[in-house]
Every structure is written in structure tokens, then in C-alpha cells.
Design a protein around this motif. Sequence first.
Motif, PDB file in Angstrom:
ATOM      1  N   ASN A 304       0.793  -1.330   0.107  1.00 46.60           N
ATOM      2  CA  ASN A 304       0.159  -0.150   0.159  1.00 46.60           C
ATOM      3  C   ASN A 304       0.988   1.373   0.003  1.00 46.60           C
ATOM      4  O   ASN A 304       1.660   1.352   0.957  1.00 46.60           O
ATOM      5  CB  ASN A 304      -1.017  -0.019   1.193  1.00 46.60           C
ATOM      6  CG  ASN A 304      -1.957   0.975   1.287  1.00 46.60           C
ATOM      7  OD1 ASN A 304      -1.835   2.206   0.709  1.00 46.60           O
ATOM      8  ND2 ASN A 304      -3.085   0.740   1.628  1.00 46.60           N
ATOM      9  N   PRO A 305       0.635   2.224  -1.037  1.00 46.35           N
ATOM     10  CA  PRO A 305       1.577   3.286  -1.172  1.00 46.35           C
ATOM     11  C   PRO A 305       1.416   4.471   0.211  1.00 46.35           C
ATOM     12  O   PRO A 305       2.058   5.388   0.327  1.00 46.35           O
ATOM     13  CB  PRO A 305       1.091   3.946  -2.324  1.00 46.35           C
ATOM     14  CG  PRO A 305      -0.176   3.619  -2.412  1.00 46.35           C
ATOM     15  CD  PRO A 305      -0.419   2.174  -2.045  1.00 46.35           C
ATOM     16  N   VAL A 306       0.310   4.429   0.685  1.00 42.89           N
ATOM     17  CA  VAL A 306      -0.182   5.395   1.863  1.00 42.89           C
ATOM     18  C   VAL A 306       0.487   4.653   3.126  1.00 42.89           C
ATOM     19  O   VAL A 306       0.773   5.501   4.011  1.00 42.89           O
ATOM     20  CB  VAL A 306      -1.777   5.504   1.681  1.00 42.89           C
ATOM     21  CG1 VAL A 306      -2.208   6.692   2.888  1.00 42.89           C
ATOM     22  CG2 VAL A 306      -2.206   5.902   0.638  1.00 42.89           C
ATOM     23  N   ASP A 307       0.315   3.336   3.279  1.00 41.55           N
ATOM     24  CA  ASP A 307       0.476   2.848   4.670  1.00 41.55           C
ATOM     25  C   ASP A 307       1.397   1.684   4.236  1.00 41.55           C
ATOM     26  O   ASP A 307       0.449   0.540   3.904  1.00 41.55           O
ATOM     27  CB  ASP A 307      -0.604   2.370   5.383  1.00 41.55           C
ATOM     28  CG  ASP A 307      -0.488   1.719   6.566  1.00 41.55           C
ATOM     29  OD1 ASP A 307       0.659   1.398   7.022  1.00 41.55           O
ATOM     30  OD2 ASP A 307      -1.588   1.173   7.451  1.00 41.55           O
ATOM     31  N   SER A 308       2.576   1.450   4.768  1.00 41.93           N
ATOM     32  CA  SER A 308       3.544   0.671   4.095  1.00 41.93           C
ATOM     33  C   SER A 308       3.173  -0.807   4.981  1.00 41.93           C
ATOM     34  O   SER A 308       3.901  -1.901   4.722  1.00 41.93           O
ATOM     35  CB  SER A 308       5.045   0.817   4.590  1.00 41.93           C
ATOM     36  OG  SER A 308       5.327   1.888   3.840  1.00 41.93           O
ATOM     37  N   GLN A 309       2.468  -0.638   6.198  1.00 40.37           N
ATOM     38  CA  GLN A 309       2.135  -2.122   6.808  1.00 40.37           C
ATOM     39  C   GLN A 309       0.941  -2.682   6.232  1.00 40.37           C
ATOM     40  O   GLN A 309       0.642  -3.685   6.654  1.00 40.37           O
ATOM     41  CB  GLN A 309       1.820  -1.572   8.177  1.00 40.37           C
ATOM     42  CG  GLN A 309       2.894  -1.041   9.096  1.00 40.37           C
ATOM     43  CD  GLN A 309       4.505  -1.665   8.693  1.00 40.37           C
ATOM     44  OE1 GLN A 309       4.431  -2.993   8.981  1.00 40.37           O
ATOM     45  NE2 GLN A 309       5.387  -1.103   8.054  1.00 40.37           N
ATOM     46  N   THR A 310       0.182  -2.035   5.372  1.00 37.34           N
ATOM     47  CA  THR A 310      -0.860  -2.712   4.737  1.00 37.34           C
ATOM     48  C   THR A 310      -0.835  -2.838   3.305  1.00 37.34           C
ATOM     49  O   THR A 310       0.383  -2.559   2.940  1.00 37.34           O
ATOM     50  CB  THR A 310      -2.205  -1.921   5.093  1.00 37.34           C
ATOM     51  OG1 THR A 310      -2.086  -0.614   4.444  1.00 37.34           O
ATOM     52  CG2 THR A 310      -2.445  -1.796   6.447  1.00 37.34           C
ATOM     53  N   TYR A 311      -1.761  -3.378   2.569  1.00 37.84           N
ATOM     54  CA  TYR A 311      -1.589  -3.969   1.147  1.00 37.84           C
ATOM     55  C   TYR A 311      -2.822  -3.241   0.484  1.00 37.84           C
ATOM     56  O   TYR A 311      -3.715  -2.796   0.843  1.00 37.84           O
ATOM     57  CB  TYR A 311      -1.315  -5.393   1.270  1.00 37.84           C
ATOM     58  CG  TYR A 311      -0.455  -5.957   1.859  1.00 37.84           C
ATOM     59  CD1 TYR A 311       0.950  -6.068   1.296  1.00 37.84           C
ATOM     60  CD2 TYR A 311      -0.583  -5.961   3.198  1.00 37.84           C
ATOM     61  CE1 TYR A 311       1.949  -6.659   1.920  1.00 37.84           C
ATOM     62  CE2 TYR A 311       0.720  -6.646   3.967  1.00 37.84           C
ATOM     63  CZ  TYR A 311       1.929  -6.898   3.283  1.00 37.84           C
ATOM     64  OH  TYR A 311       3.004  -7.067   4.100  1.00 37.84           O
ATOM     65  N   MET A 312      -2.716  -3.171  -0.989  1.00 37.02           N
ATOM     66  CA  MET A 312      -3.569  -2.989  -1.896  1.00 37.02           C
ATOM     67  C   MET A 312      -3.813  -4.075  -2.629  1.00 37.02           C
ATOM     68  O   MET A 312      -2.630  -4.838  -3.048  1.00 37.02           O
ATOM     69  CB  MET A 312      -3.459  -1.762  -2.677  1.00 37.02           C
ATOM     70  CG  MET A 312      -2.306  -1.712  -3.596  1.00 37.02           C
ATOM     71  SD  MET A 312      -2.221  -0.259  -4.597  1.00 37.02           S
ATOM     72  CE  MET A 312      -3.399  -0.469  -5.899  1.00 37.02           C
ATOM     73  N   ALA A 313      -5.032  -4.525  -3.406  1.00 38.39           N
ATOM     74  CA  ALA A 313      -5.231  -5.590  -4.233  1.00 38.39           C
ATOM     75  C   ALA A 313      -5.778  -5.046  -5.226  1.00 38.39           C
ATOM     76  O   ALA A 313      -6.287  -3.938  -5.423  1.00 38.39           O
ATOM     77  CB  ALA A 313      -6.311  -6.475  -3.479  1.00 38.39           C
ATOM     78  N   LEU A 314      -5.174  -5.462  -6.536  1.00 39.64           N
ATOM     79  CA  LEU A 314      -5.715  -5.212  -7.967  1.00 39.64           C
ATOM     80  C   LEU A 314      -6.199  -6.185  -8.588  1.00 39.64           C
ATOM     81  O   LEU A 314      -5.600  -7.186  -8.840  1.00 39.64           O
ATOM     82  CB  LEU A 314      -4.441  -4.405  -8.417  1.00 39.64           C
ATOM     83  CG  LEU A 314      -4.582  -3.886  -9.828  1.00 39.64           C
ATOM     84  CD1 LEU A 314      -5.341  -2.553  -9.676  1.00 39.64           C
ATOM     85  CD2 LEU A 314      -3.141  -3.391 -10.429  1.00 39.64           C
TER      86      LEU A 314
END
Length: 413
Positions: A304-314
Motif C-alpha cells: 500500500n503506497p499510503v501505509d507501508s504496513q498494509t496492502y492493496m489488491a488489484l
Amino acid sequence: LKVIAIDEQLRVIYEDNVHFDKDLPEYKTQGGVYIHSDRLTVTSPVLMWIKALDMILEKMKSSGFNFSQVRALSGAGQQHGSVYWKKGSTQILKNASSELPLHQSLKGCFSVSNSPIWMDSSTASQCRALEKAVGGAQHLATVTGSRAYERFTGNQIAKIYSQNPEVYKQTERISLVSSFAASLFLGTYAPIDYSDGSGMNLLQIWEKAWSKSCLDACAPGLEDRLGCPVPSHTVLGPISPYYSQRYGFSPDCKIVAFTGDNPASLAGMRLQEGDIAISLGTSDTLFLWIQEPTPALEGHILCNPVDSQTYMALLCFKNGSLMRERIRDDCASGSWDEFSKALSSTVAGNNGNLGFYFDVMEITPEAVGIHRFNRDNQKVSSFPKEVEIRALIEGQFMAKRIHAEKLGYKVCK
């Protein structure tokens, strides 16, 4: 290439763009790219990108834009494209003369003059080799967030190394399009950020470090050529003196890590945990903010670009608006109004009638063809027009939910 300037209240105070085909006709690109004779290899000329940057800054200068007021600068680049810097280029970049446009100073800096980009699909054999080397497609997805994809940078590097080992040997640094653009402003090689780096099949998304087994499977000495990845919001340093001298930027202007276009969309839409954004385009795309992802064979998990501890899925669905337009033309005389009326005339759940509509080979899942099932789960060859329309829309949205949940997204009740 687009530029946008905002003030401290996020008000847009300037925007402009350079159109590659129209404004830089000497490169003879179509849609900003070269499609090679094999129809699989797709590249863009690196110098065209640099010349576009020169051009847009000159346009801003002649319009009277006050560069000295710019406090910080960041950007986004198309994901999966890669740039190959020749040995010694860092010195040329650092010492570029402000008397010359940048593309003139850097014209001899690239060991690969035409960069592979996101549309390239010429690395099928490298993808197979990478998956085999690390213990299979699912294991690769678990480590890097995605199974091997042809456009992903690791496989592109593997192709360059296997076909042109000399070219690879001459390369001292490999950038993504995003970190390449940041390097131009920084005056030295900018690091790759975690988010864009997760679209390479090389970064361990959990540890935020390069995977040794993936690097080794692609090319020797690759870690040195990539540099250390950094969080997407890292302040990399002050702007290169070149821009202060040529355009009047303040020497205190900070360069913040650039990222990929997909992570930038998540940041730009201000998604938060539990949010989901859907882009209904030629391909339909889903962006999800995820706390505990479960990487799968379909879709991508990125840092995740906003919060390095979380993720984004695409998730990307190839049969998007073109499929909807075809059913609109077939069942609603080409009218969206008629299409909407037909959709409203049927009940949610479509009385158990269900359809899967793939005119072209789908990515998520890998399937093709039109498949219709009635309420008794029997395959049928056709539906009444209004049933067809609802089956299409419900089928597309159910697919989005099912695949999002597979990647670890939880639909809040």
C-alpha cells in the motif's frame, strides 16, 4: 505526460500535458508506443519520455509559471515499464549542463534505447522459468504478490539478459518508469518504491526486500542494479541544481519517491481500509485496501503506497465496457436508456438466471465464451433480452466480489 500543480489547499493552479504522438512526431509512435513485428513486443523510446519532460517544463516556463514556489515534487509512472542505465550514466545525470535540454545530455545514457512497457507480452518462456525456479505459480504469488506475468519487470530483465548478455553487462542500474522519472529530478538514481516494486515479481511483499531466489532466477548481479527499495512516501532529497539553474526551482524543493500509476490511483482516490474502488473502462479494474491479503493465482497484491504496513489488491477484468456495449447493441438497440429500463424491469437475482460473458480471453479467470445457466443450473443457449442484460451486469459484479474475497477482502455487512 501530464503535469499538475496544487496549492496547500489542494486547489489546482496549473495543469498541462504533452501528447507523445502529436507533440513528438519524430519518434513515430502510435499511442506512445512501438508494437513490434511479432505483435508481442511493445516498447517506448526512453528519450521521447525525457524530451516530453523538457517540453512540458519549457511550456510552463513560457506561460510564466513560478517554479520558485514549488516546495515538493512527486509523480507516478506507468507500472511495469523499465529503463536500463548504461555504466557511467550517474555522473552524466549529476553533471548535466543547465544550458542544454536534458534529452541532449542524456542521449548516450541507456543500454536499451526502447523500454519494455506494460503492454509487452513477449516473455512467456521467462515467466514459466521463474515459476519453476521458485516452486510454482502459487508460491511465487505468495512471495511477490502475483504469479509470473509477462509484463512484470523481472521477466523482462530475464529476457534482456538471455537475449543480450552484453547489453545487460553494460547496464549499471535498472529503474522502473516511476523511479526513472524521479531520477531525472533528483540528479542521481532514485530508489524503487515498495508499491511499484511489488509489480515486478521480484519483491517480497511481506519483508519489503528483494527475493534472492527470484533475482537469481532472472539474471546475475541483479540486486546491485536495482538498489534498495524504499517506502512510497520517502523524501528522497532536494531537487537537482540543473532545475534551479534552468527553471528557477528553489534548491529546497524536495523530491518525494514516485510510484506506479495503480498505487497512485489508490492514494489519489483517498481509499481507506475497507474501501473499494471500481474503474469501469475497456478493462474493469478493482482497487482494494486490504489488511491481511491472501495472494492468489488471479489478481495482484501490492504494498500500500499510503501505509507501508498494509496492502492493496488489484484485479483486472478484460471483458469490461466493450462487453457491456455489445450487449447494449444486441439487446437495447444501442441505447443506454433502453438498457437501463430493461435492467430496472427485472428483479435482483434475475430469478436464478446467471451468465458469464467473455468475448475475449478473460484474465480473471482465464476463460472465454458466453455461458448462460437457468434457475435449475442447466446450460441454455439464450435469454430474453431483459434477462440477458441483468445476467451480464450481475455476473460481472458477482465475479468482482468473489475474486476480491479470494484475495482477502472482507465485505462489511
